[in-house]
Design a protein around this motif. Sequence first.
Motif, mmCIF file in Angstrom:
data_model
loop_
_atom_site.group_PDB
_atom_site.id
_atom_site.type_symbol
_atom_site.label_atom_id
_atom_site.label_comp_id
_atom_site.label_asym_id
_atom_site.label_seq_id
_atom_site.Cartn_x
_atom_site.Cartn_y
_atom_site.Cartn_z
ATOM 1 N N GLY A 14 0.817 -1.225 0.000
ATOM 2 C CA GLY A 14 0.000 0.000 0.000
ATOM 3 C C GLY A 14 0.841 1.260 0.000
ATOM 4 O O GLY A 14 0.481 2.266 0.613
ATOM 5 N N THR A 15 1.950 1.244 -0.743
ATOM 6 C CA THR A 15 2.872 2.392 -0.698
ATOM 7 C C THR A 15 2.260 3.669 -1.280
ATOM 8 O O THR A 15 2.660 4.766 -0.906
ATOM 9 C CB THR A 15 4.176 2.097 -1.471
ATOM 10 N N ARG A 16 1.274 3.491 -2.192
ATOM 11 C CA ARG A 16 0.696 4.691 -2.810
ATOM 12 C C ARG A 16 -0.194 5.455 -1.839
ATOM 13 O O ARG A 16 -0.634 6.545 -2.153
ATOM 14 C CB ARG A 16 -0.088 4.309 -4.073
ATOM 15 N N PHE A 17 -0.439 4.868 -0.686
ATOM 16 C CA PHE A 17 -1.319 5.517 0.281
ATOM 17 C C PHE A 17 -0.593 5.851 1.576
ATOM 18 O O PHE A 17 -1.224 6.088 2.610
ATOM 19 C CB PHE A 17 -2.547 4.641 0.563
ATOM 20 N N ARG A 102 -1.026 -16.635 4.857
ATOM 21 C CA ARG A 102 0.097 -15.677 4.970
ATOM 22 C C ARG A 102 0.938 -15.625 3.703
ATOM 23 O O ARG A 102 1.289 -16.660 3.146
ATOM 24 C CB ARG A 102 1.035 -16.111 6.100
ATOM 25 N N GLN A 103 1.282 -14.421 3.294
ATOM 26 C CA GLN A 103 2.343 -14.254 2.291
ATOM 27 C C GLN A 103 3.497 -13.602 3.044
ATOM 28 O O GLN A 103 3.370 -12.467 3.520
ATOM 29 C CB GLN A 103 1.874 -13.365 1.132
ATOM 30 N N ASP A 104 4.601 -14.327 3.183
ATOM 31 C CA ASP A 104 5.693 -13.842 4.039
ATOM 32 C C ASP A 104 6.418 -12.635 3.456
ATOM 33 O O ASP A 104 6.908 -11.780 4.182
ATOM 34 C CB ASP A 104 6.713 -14.962 4.300
HETATM 35 P P1 UTP Z 1 -0.989 -3.408 -5.846
HETATM 36 O O1 UTP Z 1 0.390 -3.305 -6.318
HETATM 37 O O2 UTP Z 1 -2.041 -2.625 -6.541
HETATM 38 O O3 UTP Z 1 -1.116 -3.050 -4.310
HETATM 39 O O4 UTP Z 1 -1.425 -4.922 -5.812
HETATM 40 P P2 UTP Z 1 -0.036 -2.739 -3.221
HETATM 41 O O5 UTP Z 1 1.256 -3.392 -3.519
HETATM 42 O O6 UTP Z 1 -0.677 -3.075 -1.912
HETATM 43 O O7 UTP Z 1 -0.027 -1.162 -3.284
HETATM 44 P P3 UTP Z 1 1.062 -0.109 -3.760
HETATM 45 O O8 UTP Z 1 1.211 -0.337 -5.242
HETATM 46 O O9 UTP Z 1 2.313 -0.360 -2.974
HETATM 47 O O10 UTP Z 1 0.411 1.191 -3.416
HETATM 48 C C1 UTP Z 1 -2.728 -5.373 -6.180
HETATM 49 C C2 UTP Z 1 -3.304 -6.308 -5.120
HETATM 50 O O11 UTP Z 1 -2.444 -7.407 -4.907
HETATM 51 C C3 UTP Z 1 -2.105 -7.538 -3.550
HETATM 52 C C4 UTP Z 1 -2.325 -6.155 -2.938
HETATM 53 O O12 UTP Z 1 -2.640 -6.284 -1.546
HETATM 54 C C5 UTP Z 1 -3.496 -5.632 -3.759
HETATM 55 O O13 UTP Z 1 -4.740 -6.090 -3.248
HETATM 56 N N1 UTP Z 1 -0.693 -7.992 -3.453
HETATM 57 C C6 UTP Z 1 0.258 -7.409 -4.228
HETATM 58 C C7 UTP Z 1 -0.370 -9.014 -2.579
HETATM 59 O O14 UTP Z 1 -1.239 -9.555 -1.859
HETATM 60 N N2 UTP Z 1 0.934 -9.413 -2.507
HETATM 61 C C8 UTP Z 1 1.901 -8.864 -3.266
HETATM 62 O O15 UTP Z 1 3.078 -9.290 -3.168
HETATM 63 C C9 UTP Z 1 1.561 -7.819 -4.156
#
Ligand code: UTP
Length: 287
Positions: A14-17, A102-104
């Motif tokens: 969620g880095t964009r937030f 879990r995703q580690d």
């Molecule tokens: P995003 O890249 O849009 O979300 O991944 P992010 O990584 O949470 O957000 P930013 O880009 O850093 O702001 C799309 C979806 O895939 C999940 C994210 O939680 C989101 O629901 N995701 C992404 C994972 O579960 N694991 C990952 O390794 C990457």
Amino acid sequence: MDLRHCVIPAAGLGTRFLPATKALPKELLPVLDRPVIQWAVEEAVAAGAREMVVVISDGKELIQQHFSPQPALEQLLEQRGKVAELEAVRRSDHLASFVWVRQDRPLGLGHAVLCAAEAVGGLPFMCMLPDDLSYGPVPVLTQLIDAYSEYHTPILALKRVPREQISRYGCAAIAESHGRVHRLSAVVEKPQPQDAPSDLAIMGRYVLTPDIFDALRDTAPGTGSEIQLTDGIGALIGAGAVHGVEFTGELLDVGTPAGWLATNARLALDHPGLSAALRAAMVLVTA
Ligand code: UTP
């Protein structure tokens, strides 16, 4: 139908937030009166899913709490006669059953889906990214299920986007079309506009078959050194058919501050209890 699981990858950073998501999972940011991920679960339940397989990472345990009973809170609301609030709290406990996986490490969306393999077993399943909120008369996941019941293949959600924006998305190459349903000949992750095989972007709703797990195990890290779900789906094409549905209605972004703000405004304008307050606030701002 044999589709009872919905995989919801929610382990991303969620880095964009940031900094909002420094401690709070972005999936718990509210849109109107409920967290982003509850909108997603409600859409999955409406499409017939009964078991949510949510992929989380360390620090995201608050999401589990949101969907767990809170007896002390419920008792307090009951004592104070807050009937509507009690109903709203209980509703989020009873929406569906949950399996937490879990995703580690954040190794990509494809890797997150692979983490759900054991929980899903050998059945087809739905998958949705909670970053997008479905908005329209027929939820997007329901439209995909309708196509799945006809074609029994993996089904992707597709949206036409301006060519210059296609490099933000996975892109579908089309072999043949039946109205809004397309059979895919290939998928390309984030192509440059001049290399894109179409203007059809792959959006965050899927029906997938269990062979995706073997495909993902064999998928090397791609764009951004992450294991891409699009690459795994690409490997299925050829071995069998994959379809995409150009869905009606919208998927509204809630994963960035600008998208989240616009989505809240859109939904508030349609909400009988909030529309007047938002309009009044906007008049004050623009006066
Ligand atoms: P995003 O890249 O849009 O979300 O991944 P992010 O990584 O949470 O957000 P930013 O880009 O850093 O702001 C799309 C979806 O895939 C999940 C994210 O939680 C989101 O629901 N995701 C992404 C994972 O579960 N694991 C990952 O390794 C990457």
